[in-house]
Design a protein around this motif. Sequence first.
Motif, short mmCIF file in Angstrom:
data_model
loop_
_atom_site.label_atom_id
_atom_site.label_comp_id
_atom_site.label_asym_id
_atom_site.label_seq_id
_atom_site.Cartn_x
_atom_site.Cartn_y
_atom_site.Cartn_z
N THR A 168 6.46 12.37 -0.28
CA THR A 168 6.51 11.71 0.90
C THR A 168 6.35 10.24 0.94
O THR A 168 6.46 9.62 1.78
N LEU A 169 5.84 9.80 -0.32
CA LEU A 169 5.90 8.17 -0.54
C LEU A 169 7.27 7.54 -0.29
O LEU A 169 8.32 7.95 -0.72
N GLU A 170 7.09 6.63 0.63
CA GLU A 170 8.13 5.72 0.80
C GLU A 170 8.92 4.90 -0.20
O GLU A 170 10.18 4.95 -0.57
N LEU A 210 0.86 -1.19 -0.05
CA LEU A 210 -0.10 -0.09 -0.08
C LEU A 210 0.80 1.22 0.04
O LEU A 210 1.91 1.22 0.47
N PRO A 211 0.50 2.41 -0.65
CA PRO A 211 1.15 3.50 -0.73
C PRO A 211 1.47 4.17 0.64
O PRO A 211 0.27 4.60 1.53
N LYS A 212 2.47 4.13 1.21
CA LYS A 212 2.76 4.97 2.65
C LYS A 212 3.88 5.77 2.75
O LYS A 212 4.68 6.01 1.70
N THR A 213 3.60 6.75 3.62
CA THR A 213 4.80 7.86 3.89
C THR A 213 5.77 7.08 4.62
O THR A 213 6.00 5.83 5.11
N ARG A 214 7.03 7.87 4.69
CA ARG A 214 8.11 7.09 5.37
C ARG A 214 7.76 6.87 6.85
O ARG A 214 8.48 5.89 7.33
N LEU A 246 3.32 2.93 -6.19
CA LEU A 246 1.89 3.49 -6.92
C LEU A 246 1.97 2.87 -8.35
O LEU A 246 0.74 2.83 -8.88
N ASP A 247 3.12 2.88 -9.19
CA ASP A 247 2.97 2.32 -10.44
C ASP A 247 2.41 1.09 -10.48
O ASP A 247 1.38 0.47 -11.23
N MET A 264 -1.27 6.31 2.55
CA MET A 264 -1.67 7.75 1.82
C MET A 264 -3.05 7.30 1.12
O MET A 264 -3.09 7.26 0.02
N ARG A 265 -4.15 7.91 1.89
CA ARG A 265 -5.57 7.47 1.49
C ARG A 265 -6.01 8.30 0.42
O ARG A 265 -6.74 8.13 -0.61
N ARG A 266 -5.32 9.71 0.40
CA ARG A 266 -5.52 10.67 -0.96
C ARG A 266 -5.33 9.84 -2.14
O ARG A 266 -5.87 10.01 -3.04
#
Length: 680
Positions: free
Chosen positions: A668-670, A640-644, A675-676, A649-651
């Motif tokens: 800020t994506l870890e 899942l897309p997460k910050t560090r 995402l890709d 990141m629900r947005r």
Amino acid sequence: DTGRGTVDRLLRTLATTVFGPPAVTESNTSIESVLQEQRVFQPPAEMAAAARIGSLESYRAMAAAATKDPDGFWGEAARRELHWFEPFHTVLDWSEPPFARWFEGGTTNLSYNCLDRHLEGAKAEKTALIWEGEPGDVRRFSYRELHAEVCKAANALKAMGIGKGDLVALYMPMIPEAAIAMLACARIGAPHSVVFGGFSAEALRDRLKDGEAKAVITADGGFRKDKPVSLKPAVDAALAEGACPSVTGVLVVQRTKQPVEMVAGRDQWWHDLVDAQGSDCPAEPMASEDRLFVLYTSGSTGKPKGVVHTTAGYNLWAHLTFQWIFDIRDNDVYWCTADVGWITGHSYIVYGPLSNGATTVMYEGAPRPSKPGAFWELIQKHGITIFYTAPTAIRAFMKSGRQVPDQFDMSSLRLLGTVGEPINPEAWMWYRDVIGGNRCPIVDTWWQTETGGVMISPLPGATPTKPGSATLPLPGIQADIVDGEGNSCGPDEGGYLAVRAPWPGMMRTVHGNPQRFRESYWEHIRPADGSYLYFAGDGARRDADGYFWVMGRVDDVINVSGHRLGTMEIESALVSHPAVAEAAVVGRPDDLKGEGIVAFVTLESGRESSDDLIKQLRAHVGTEIGPIARPDEIRCSDALPKTRSGKIMRRILRALAAGQEVSGDTSTLEDRSVLDRLRA
Ligand code: 6R9
């Protein structure tokens, strides 16, 4: 983060979420169409002439008086509109905010106000309740008859050992006994906790445990879409293996005649116990602040919270708002299509109408393929004058076309209402034209489980309406649009919907968790002057005329067909399945339901995604919460897309779910490759 940037971003996302392009009309319903909405409809002159509040000037005068002297305003209303066994000595005690105490010193009873005081004179024979079952069976109760039934049920509760203060859970279909049971509880001072019949056994068990319910009132089942649907087995499952030791008795109404198992010493039939009771049971004088009911609702964190409402303030607010927003008349036949499992059913099927001595209609069924015109047939058959429903229903009717309602005579209607979610201008116009014959005003009523009754709404004889706007706050309600520091926003600036002063119908606390009450509603926004401000969880803007335009939730609550669901609740249901490692749930625009549910899940290692697994996961959420919480779509991915710092990141997920470009900052994506892969 409650800074302006976030608010604006949320509002923009919400705008497309809520008003996203629908397939229902030719015109494109978008945030632009809401922002450009210029149409204004004046109240019909005859309605204004006869109304209690008949002009914008009288509304403004009343609102100004309430602001200038709230104690005088509310005190006078409470003395005038309710029956008191003992008068109150203090209107409002706000010495320990945010914990309000209203009408201290007074004793009253909601069941008395809804029934006994209408028994003198002709009102006693007036129809209080018209009920129609899905198969077409009809039952009518005069105020005298309803009073007798409620007394019998109250005596039955006493015979079951239920007394003042004991919590009684109701898990029922839409049958008269649901209203009777609520009024019986109020009569003896036993707070009720109605659990929506569409919730699962697990969800019921959570609520029974949290509330320490002493008894459950249920039915064998109810009729839904031409089929009997069972309820009692879910109660048995919820109580199995001593899961809820507080529950000592179960009272079962026979509705569908489905076979049920009765547990000796615990379960009794309503027709055995209630019908054997006497029809006299004096209403218990209750202190104003005695607990009246607990109703569970979803928030942005953790388990659903038990919203606590108390006796006098709630009664006054349900009563007054019903009188104002529907400008109720003695010959009105009023119908609200909600379920008693939600706050709308509490305040505007049962308590508001009956407290005012009105005729309220209750319908067990819903429009269904065998009867798409079920609602319109009911309006024609019972001569309904006021109709109150949800935007999601209106959008569904739009989709099936006007030829369905056009087959019925709905000339009895004089007023329409909506509740539950923002209504897009196109649906509003369709409602006005096709259902209201361009004759009936529409009251778009904004409020919440927590507010007890309507807060922002037109008054039908006073307020010019604009399609898509809930218009102005009711007298005495200090609603505002604010930024993260509690400063009022300017015209058309997006911000948080908040209320600056206490009102009688406000929730008093979260059952068993006063800290959560503080945190959820009063600590998000702390104005510099130290005042307390109620944070509703909605984003909104106010136009140059002071009209409120509610956009939707700014927290992790999604609104599916007017039902409130916490994304966290659905996530924890998903991760309780052995195949799921992690889950993130977001809403996405849905032209019928307002929002649909999309779940992103990562699977435990060794598990493979398959159609079968997805099916299982959907079913699992249905079992954990209820069918309404089943995701429309489940997407499996390896991450899942997460910050560090590890925050999802629900947005980004919201954009992906809606099929939009992921815009804004993704630095800020870890791990950007996530995402890709999600896009792919
Ligand atoms: C009564 C009820 C509350 C949430 C609320 C808001 C949304 C309700 C609305 C509306 C725009 C309206 N909501 N009425 N949004 N316009 N007229 O629905 O209570 O189930 O607690 O939901 O519903 O988002 O915060 P509840």
